[in-house]
Design an enzyme around this catalytic site. Structure first.
Site, short mmCIF file in Angstrom:
data_model
loop_
_atom_site.label_atom_id
_atom_site.label_comp_id
_atom_site.label_asym_id
_atom_site.label_seq_id
_atom_site.Cartn_x
_atom_site.Cartn_y
_atom_site.Cartn_z
N ASP A 48 0.82 -1.20 0.00
CA ASP A 48 0.00 0.00 0.00
C ASP A 48 0.86 1.26 0.00
OD1 ASP A 48 -1.55 2.22 1.75
OD2 ASP A 48 -2.99 0.99 0.65
N ARG A 49 0.61 2.13 -0.95
CA ARG A 49 1.42 3.33 -1.12
C ARG A 49 1.19 4.33 0.02
NH1 ARG A 49 -0.45 -0.35 -3.85
NH2 ARG A 49 -2.26 0.86 -4.49
N THR A 50 -0.05 4.59 0.33
CA THR A 50 -0.35 5.56 1.38
C THR A 50 0.19 5.12 2.73
OG1 THR A 50 -2.29 6.51 0.28
CG2 THR A 50 -2.24 6.62 2.69
N CYS A 84 -1.08 5.25 -11.60
CA CYS A 84 -1.32 5.37 -10.15
C CYS A 84 -0.70 6.68 -9.71
CB CYS A 84 -0.70 4.20 -9.39
SG CYS A 84 -0.82 4.40 -7.58
N ASN A 85 -1.51 7.57 -9.19
CA ASN A 85 -1.01 8.88 -8.77
C ASN A 85 -0.03 8.77 -7.60
OD1 ASN A 85 -2.82 11.15 -10.20
ND2 ASN A 85 -4.11 9.40 -9.74
N ALA A 87 1.80 6.42 -6.47
CA ALA A 87 3.07 5.74 -6.75
C ALA A 87 4.09 6.69 -7.36
CB ALA A 87 2.84 4.55 -7.68
N LYS A 168 -12.06 -0.15 -3.62
CA LYS A 168 -11.04 -1.16 -3.39
C LYS A 168 -11.59 -2.41 -2.70
CE LYS A 168 -6.84 1.73 -3.26
NZ LYS A 168 -6.09 1.04 -4.33
N CYS A 198 -6.46 10.38 -7.70
CA CYS A 198 -6.36 8.95 -7.40
C CYS A 198 -7.07 8.21 -8.52
CB CYS A 198 -7.01 8.64 -6.05
SG CYS A 198 -7.10 6.86 -5.68
#
Length: 248
Positions: A48-50, A84-85, A87, A168, A198
């Site tokens: 998970d990026r966030t 993907c923003n 990322a 998601k 996003c």
């Protein structure tokens, strides 16, 4: 396969599917051979990026992206695109791994905003907490002299619900929730243009576009750019020349 591009996706999978659907539906075709050539890396196991951006004790998503980019670079695609923003937190590190050009979705979207709304000095931004926490869009917008409006404290929980609880987790778009967020940003916070930071929000826009608000949709924009560049390369234009006006 000649003249193809590589898509670094899977963040999340149905948002990546939306991007692929856009490029397939928008390219003008008369036969099978008119479609674009591409390789899709749908790496759904990327952490998970966030979570990592907000807390560096969480799994880092760079190693997985690094592996995907390096493996694809060996195949010599004409260019990379990463729908993907969040990322793009690692864009510079990823782009430096290879000589293959790497489109920057955020910058392309921002320049689209400037071109289409030259008199707007402020843009509303709804995005993941990771993108907002690390000022990914805010910094890019500041570079071109534009201000960002995030809205009040009620906005992010609604955005999180739409991105995580609906799209998601359940694979559905709550159109009314999406409209509510856009309406609040427009009516309460004076945002005449709203940026969807996003790709899950881009999916919401694809599925629920029947609203009166002006949006900048990076995924939709990068789909159009992808088609433009890929077709120019197919026509014999060198990749660097085809990509030149998009490499901000």
């Amino acid at each position: 396969m000649e003249h193809f591009f590589s898509i670094i996706g899977g963040m999340g999978t149905i948002a990546t599917e939306s991007y692929v659907r856009l490029i397939n539906s928008r390219v003008k075709i008369k036969c099978d051979q008119d479609y674009l050539n591409y390789i899709l890396v749908n790496d759904a196991q990327i952490p998970d990026r966030t979570a990592y951006i907000k807390d560096h004790t969480q799994p880092d998503f760079f190693p997985a992206l690094r592996s995907d980019v390096l493996s694809q670079a060996q195949l010599k695609p004409d260019f990379f695109v990463m729908p993907c923003n969040t990322a793009h937190y690692y864009y510079n590190e990823l782009a430096s791994l290879t000589d293959v050009p790497f489109l920057h979705m955020m910058r392309i979207a921002i320049h689209n905003f400037i071109d289409n709304y030259p008199n707007e000095k402020k843009i509303g931004l709804i995005a993941t907490e990771g993108s907002i926490y690390d000022h990914l869009y805010a910094d890019e917008l500041s570079k071109v002299g534009r201000q960002v409006e995030f809205g009040g404290p009620e906005i992010q929980p609604l955005v999180n619900e739409l991105i995580y609880k609906n799209i998601k987790e359940k694979g559905i778009v709550d159109a009314q929730l999406f409209y509510k967020i856009l309406q609040l940003m427009h009516d309460k916070y004076g945002c005449h243009v709203i940026l969807l930071g996003c790709t899950e929000l881009s999916l919401a826009q694809e599925k629920a576009s029947d609203h009166p608000y002006n949006v900048i949709d990076p995924q939709s924009i990068i789909a159009d750019v992808t088609i433009d560049v890929a077709l120019k390369i197919r026509q014999g234009i060198e990749p660097q020349q085809a990509l030149k006006k998009y490499m901000y």
